[in-house]
Design a protein around this motif. Sequence first.
Motif, mmCIF file in Angstrom:
data_model
loop_
_atom_site.group_PDB
_atom_site.id
_atom_site.type_symbol
_atom_site.label_atom_id
_atom_site.label_comp_id
_atom_site.label_asym_id
_atom_site.label_seq_id
_atom_site.Cartn_x
_atom_site.Cartn_y
_atom_site.Cartn_z
ATOM 1 N N LEU A 80 0.825 -1.211 0.000
ATOM 2 C CA LEU A 80 0.000 0.000 0.000
ATOM 3 C C LEU A 80 0.857 1.258 0.000
ATOM 4 N N LEU A 81 2.017 1.197 0.660
ATOM 5 C CA LEU A 81 2.938 2.330 0.607
ATOM 6 C C LEU A 81 3.405 2.574 -0.816
ATOM 7 N N CYS A 82 3.727 1.492 -1.524
ATOM 8 C CA CYS A 82 4.122 1.634 -2.933
ATOM 9 C C CYS A 82 2.983 2.208 -3.761
ATOM 10 N N LEU A 83 1.763 1.782 -3.478
ATOM 11 C CA LEU A 83 0.608 2.274 -4.227
ATOM 12 C C LEU A 83 0.420 3.771 -3.998
ATOM 13 N N VAL A 84 0.580 4.211 -2.767
ATOM 14 C CA VAL A 84 0.456 5.636 -2.464
ATOM 15 C C VAL A 84 1.556 6.430 -3.153
ATOM 16 N N MET A 85 2.790 5.897 -3.151
ATOM 17 C CA MET A 85 3.901 6.571 -3.837
ATOM 18 C C MET A 85 3.608 6.724 -5.320
ATOM 19 N N ALA A 86 3.044 5.675 -5.911
ATOM 20 C CA ALA A 86 2.703 5.750 -7.336
ATOM 21 C C ALA A 86 1.622 6.789 -7.580
ATOM 22 N N ALA A 87 0.620 6.823 -6.705
ATOM 23 C CA ALA A 87 -0.459 7.795 -6.859
ATOM 24 C C ALA A 87 0.059 9.218 -6.743
ATOM 25 N N VAL A 88 0.982 9.452 -5.827
ATOM 26 C CA VAL A 88 1.563 10.785 -5.664
ATOM 27 C C VAL A 88 2.400 11.147 -6.878
ATOM 28 N N THR A 89 3.143 10.173 -7.405
ATOM 29 C CA THR A 89 4.006 10.437 -8.560
ATOM 30 C C THR A 89 3.198 10.920 -9.754
ATOM 31 N N LEU A 90 2.038 10.307 -10.009
ATOM 32 C CA LEU A 90 1.221 10.694 -11.160
ATOM 33 C C LEU A 90 0.118 11.671 -10.803
ATOM 34 N N ASP A 91 0.045 12.031 -9.506
ATOM 35 C CA ASP A 91 -1.041 12.914 -9.076
ATOM 36 C C ASP A 91 -2.381 12.315 -9.494
ATOM 37 N N VAL A 92 -2.542 11.010 -9.166
ATOM 38 C CA VAL A 92 -3.721 10.266 -9.600
ATOM 39 C C VAL A 92 -5.009 10.876 -9.064
ATOM 40 N N LEU A 93 -4.962 11.368 -7.820
ATOM 41 C CA LEU A 93 -6.146 11.965 -7.214
ATOM 42 C C LEU A 93 -5.843 13.426 -6.876
ATOM 43 N N HIS A 126 7.552 12.731 -16.464
ATOM 44 C CA HIS A 126 8.898 12.556 -16.996
ATOM 45 C C HIS A 126 9.444 11.170 -16.624
ATOM 46 N N LEU A 127 10.180 10.551 -17.557
ATOM 47 C CA LEU A 127 10.725 9.209 -17.366
ATOM 48 C C LEU A 127 11.597 9.132 -16.111
ATOM 49 N N GLY A 128 12.427 10.162 -15.884
ATOM 50 C CA GLY A 128 13.306 10.147 -14.715
ATOM 51 C C GLY A 128 12.523 10.088 -13.407
ATOM 52 N N THR A 129 11.409 10.808 -13.345
ATOM 53 C CA THR A 129 10.570 10.802 -12.141
ATOM 54 C C THR A 129 9.957 9.433 -11.922
ATOM 55 N N ARG A 130 9.520 8.820 -13.019
ATOM 56 C CA ARG A 130 8.898 7.507 -12.890
ATOM 57 C C ARG A 130 9.924 6.444 -12.477
ATOM 58 N N LEU A 131 11.126 6.542 -13.051
ATOM 59 C CA LEU A 131 12.184 5.590 -12.670
ATOM 60 C C LEU A 131 12.583 5.771 -11.204
ATOM 61 N N TRP A 132 12.608 7.008 -10.755
ATOM 62 C CA TRP A 132 12.918 7.273 -9.348
ATOM 63 C C TRP A 132 11.858 6.641 -8.433
ATOM 64 N N ALA A 133 10.587 6.740 -8.828
ATOM 65 C CA ALA A 133 9.510 6.120 -8.046
ATOM 66 C C ALA A 133 9.666 4.603 -8.012
ATOM 67 N N LEU A 134 10.037 4.014 -9.150
ATOM 68 C CA LEU A 134 10.262 2.562 -9.189
ATOM 69 C C LEU A 134 11.416 2.165 -8.280
ATOM 70 N N ALA A 135 12.464 2.976 -8.260
ATOM 71 C CA ALA A 135 13.614 2.690 -7.394
ATOM 72 C C ALA A 135 13.209 2.738 -5.918
ATOM 73 N N LEU A 136 12.372 3.704 -5.570
ATOM 74 C CA LEU A 136 11.899 3.792 -4.186
ATOM 75 C C LEU A 136 11.045 2.585 -3.816
ATOM 76 N N MET A 137 10.226 2.130 -4.749
ATOM 77 C CA MET A 137 9.421 0.931 -4.483
ATOM 78 C C MET A 137 10.310 -0.284 -4.267
ATOM 79 N N ALA A 138 11.326 -0.410 -5.100
ATOM 80 C CA ALA A 138 12.263 -1.530 -4.945
ATOM 81 C C ALA A 138 12.957 -1.470 -3.593
ATOM 82 N N ALA A 139 13.281 -0.250 -3.155
ATOM 83 C CA ALA A 139 13.925 -0.101 -1.842
ATOM 84 C C ALA A 139 12.966 -0.499 -0.722
ATOM 85 N N VAL A 140 11.687 -0.109 -0.866
ATOM 86 C CA VAL A 140 10.692 -0.473 0.149
ATOM 87 C C VAL A 140 10.612 -1.989 0.298
ATOM 88 N N TRP A 141 10.526 -2.694 -0.830
ATOM 89 C CA TRP A 141 10.434 -4.146 -0.767
ATOM 90 C C TRP A 141 11.763 -4.784 -0.382
#
Length: 355
Positions: free
Chosen positions: A234-247, A260-275
């Motif tokens: 759920l933390l990863c899901l919230v990070m993704a939502a914030v990255t794209l400003d889903v809501l 931007h690709l760099g922002t999305r890759l940074w979010a993926l890196a943070l998710m990988a770190a969380v797991w």
Amino acid sequence: MSGTTTHPHVERAEALYGMERYEEGLALVDRRLAEAPDDHEAWTTRARCLRTLDRFEESLAAAEEALKLEPELADGHFMRGCALRSLRRLPEADLAQREAIRLAPYRWGPRVQRAEMLIFIGTKEEALQEAHEAVRRGPDEVATWHTMYKVAAFNGRNDLVQESVRQLLRIDPTDSLAVGDVTWHEANKPGTTAERAADLYAGALAAVPDSASLRGDLDRAVYRMLRGTRWLALLCLVMAAVTLDVLPVGGEEPKDLPVHLGTRLWALALMAAVWGFGAWRRHLRMRAGARMAVRDLVRRLFWPRVVLGQAALATLCAVLIVLVPWTDRTIPQVLFWLGLVPNLLSITHDRDKVR
């Protein structure tokens, strides 16, 4: 009591009973009784085997046959009391054990039986007094200290409970009751993580592999650990939502899409770190037994699979939200709710699904 020598068949049946080969012992003693139906020791051994095989009525009948032949047979009264206790006829069982104590006051077995029954048909003080006497008669017997543990716990005597645990570990360092008690207290200390608790129970189970209670405690600790993975997802899901400003919050200008690709890759890196740090690294540091318990629990039970499936779904939705260069927020919003809602629906009421 007769002074006759015990027949070899009966001696061997008793030895088989000691090796937990109850059916073989019963078959052998039945052969002896076919030859000599007046062998009271054979009837007593038969009663012992039958009771262990949960054939309580037959055990009682065998003990009574022994007492018909030898009314002053202490072991016959003891086995009759044990069978009556198994049949829930506690007042009669108590009388039988009192007779066994009268005939053989030095034996601890009848006192163990009486102490445990007095919890239900006597007073706390009587039960504790009989437990003390059992321990005095058999200070190096596991059974007497097991009884003291039960009676002391019933009386709220934590000092005697802890003394029982110490004595049990002195007599047998692998005693399941003592090892389970020590491990439970260690695993339930404030601040103990689910991973640490699973490690403790896995270590205890390695010492006492046949303990059903320890295996149940390990299952619950592992399940608690698996439930924790959903918060990472759920933390990863919230990070993704914030990255794209889903809501996007009303009144604020939403971020331009695609992000931007760099922002999305940074979010993926943070998710990988969380797991990586939140789950995988801790999983690798656990005992091999605890890691095996995770796989075993997921394979055996339904709810652990549900929990892992929900965590995997939320993580997959988070990855899809940030991985794809979306130009519209509709699909990311659907993915966000798809990952969030199943977890929220069960996260508050599936705590005790593994018992």
